[in-house]
Design an enzyme around this catalytic site. Structure first.
Site, PDB file in Angstrom:
ATOM      1  N   CYS A   1       0.809  -1.219   0.000  1.00  0.00           N
ATOM      2  CA  CYS A   1       0.000   0.000   0.000  1.00  0.00           C
ATOM      3  C   CYS A   1       0.849   1.279   0.000  1.00  0.00           C
ATOM      4  O   CYS A   1       1.413   1.605  -1.024  1.00  0.00           O
ATOM      5  CB  CYS A   1      -0.990  -0.048   1.160  1.00  0.00           C
TER       6      CYS A   1
ATOM      7  N   HIS B   1      -3.148  -5.740   2.606  1.00  0.00           N
ATOM      8  CA  HIS B   1      -2.719  -5.920   3.996  1.00  0.00           C
ATOM      9  C   HIS B   1      -3.328  -7.245   4.464  1.00  0.00           C
ATOM     10  O   HIS B   1      -3.852  -8.019   3.682  1.00  0.00           O
ATOM     11  CB  HIS B   1      -3.286  -4.795   4.873  1.00  0.00           C
TER      12      HIS B   1
HETATM   13  N1  GLN Z   1      -2.349   6.683   2.360  1.00  0.00           N
HETATM   14  C1  GLN Z   1      -2.469   5.817   1.250  1.00  0.00           C
HETATM   15  C2  GLN Z   1      -3.853   5.809   0.606  1.00  0.00           C
HETATM   16  O1  GLN Z   1      -4.859   5.982   1.269  1.00  0.00           O
HETATM   17  C3  GLN Z   1      -2.014   4.423   1.645  1.00  0.00           C
HETATM   18  C4  GLN Z   1      -2.921   3.753   2.642  1.00  0.00           C
HETATM   19  C5  GLN Z   1      -2.365   2.452   3.163  1.00  0.00           C
HETATM   20  O2  GLN Z   1      -1.157   2.254   3.256  1.00  0.00           O
HETATM   21  N2  GLN Z   1      -3.267   1.565   3.585  1.00  0.00           N
HETATM   22  O3  GLN Z   1      -3.959   5.606  -0.572  1.00  0.00           O
END
Ligand code: GLN
Length: 238
Positions: free
Chosen positions: A93, A190
């Protein structure tokens, strides 16, 4: 064989939705394969030098990605050299986004990435959240949990990690999830990802030992429980 050096980037800032479980899983599975491990954590303002056998970076909030993105620039060449020479990596992510060219956030401007991956990410108004099921021809069905507003677009020759059968993946429209470049994986998943997807874990481990002992054969591990978890996750509602 010497211990495999696992580099964990920004564990204090980039670790959400169980990302740390990927490290625990890698260490445990390496041990099951009869391999020794050495864990190296590195974060903002810490010098990074040396050679590593596997690189991991998890996800984080947009705002938290700014100092991380800045710090990553100072480590760009070392990381890129590793990836180009075939060292495996898993970036999840926010980590995936920062291994790309840039992440254009909604409120925090443009965060430059390190261009390991030929992808760009732009914040959207939509939060892509929920359980994901996707398929890769080599690895089979991959399951995980996504929560991001950034939509990631692959460059023309970039190879997606998988085809989405449930969930949004990279951008909610292309039908693709993640990227695989050389032995580096970028993904929105995740969960943590690796315990429920042991074929991905073994791929990373196999690549991490290539330069040390390419004849080393991984042991046959009983993955019954892991695959039950994988099958269960495939049936979860979005
Ligand atoms: N901040 C990023 C987004 O919302 C990554 C989020 C995350 O790592 N779950 O796209």
């Amino acid at each position: 064989m010497r211990a495999l050096r696992i580099l964990h980037l920004y564990p204090d800032r980039m670790s959400i939705y169980g990302d740390i479980g990927n490290i625990i899983c890698l260490q445990k599975r390496m041990q099951w394969h009869g391999l020794q491990t050495e864990y190296i954590a590195n974060t903002v303002n810490e010098k990074l030098q040396g050679k590593f056998d596997l690189i991991f970076m998890g996800g984080g909030q947009d705002r938290g990605q700014i100092p991380v993105g800045n710090d990553l620039q100072t480590k760009k060449m070392l990381i890129k050299d590793h990836i180009e020479s075939g060292v495996p990596a898993l970036t999840v992510c926010g980590g995936y986004q920062l291994f790309g060219k840039y992440f254009l956030t909604k409120d925090s401007g443009k965060i430059e990435g390190i261009s390991v991956f030929d992808v760009v990410t732009k914040a959207t108004e939509v939060r892509m959240i929920g359980n994901v099921v996707c398929v890769n021809d080599e690895f089979g069905t991959i399951v995980g949990f996504e929560n991001h507003s950034g939509a990631t677009t692959l460059g023309e020759d970039a190879q997606p990690l998988a085809r989405v059968t449930q969930g949004s993946g990279n951008d909610g429209t292309s039908g693709f999830e993640g990227i695989i470049y050389k032995n580096a994986i970028g993904t929105y998943l995740h969960g943590p990802l690796l315990p429920k997807n042991p074929m991905l874990t073994d791929f990373l481990i196999t690549q991490s030992i290539q330069k040390i002992d390419s004849n080393f054969e991984l042991k046959k591990i009983d993955d019954d429980i892991a695959m039950q978890a994988n099958a269960f996750a495939q049936k979860l509602p979005r």
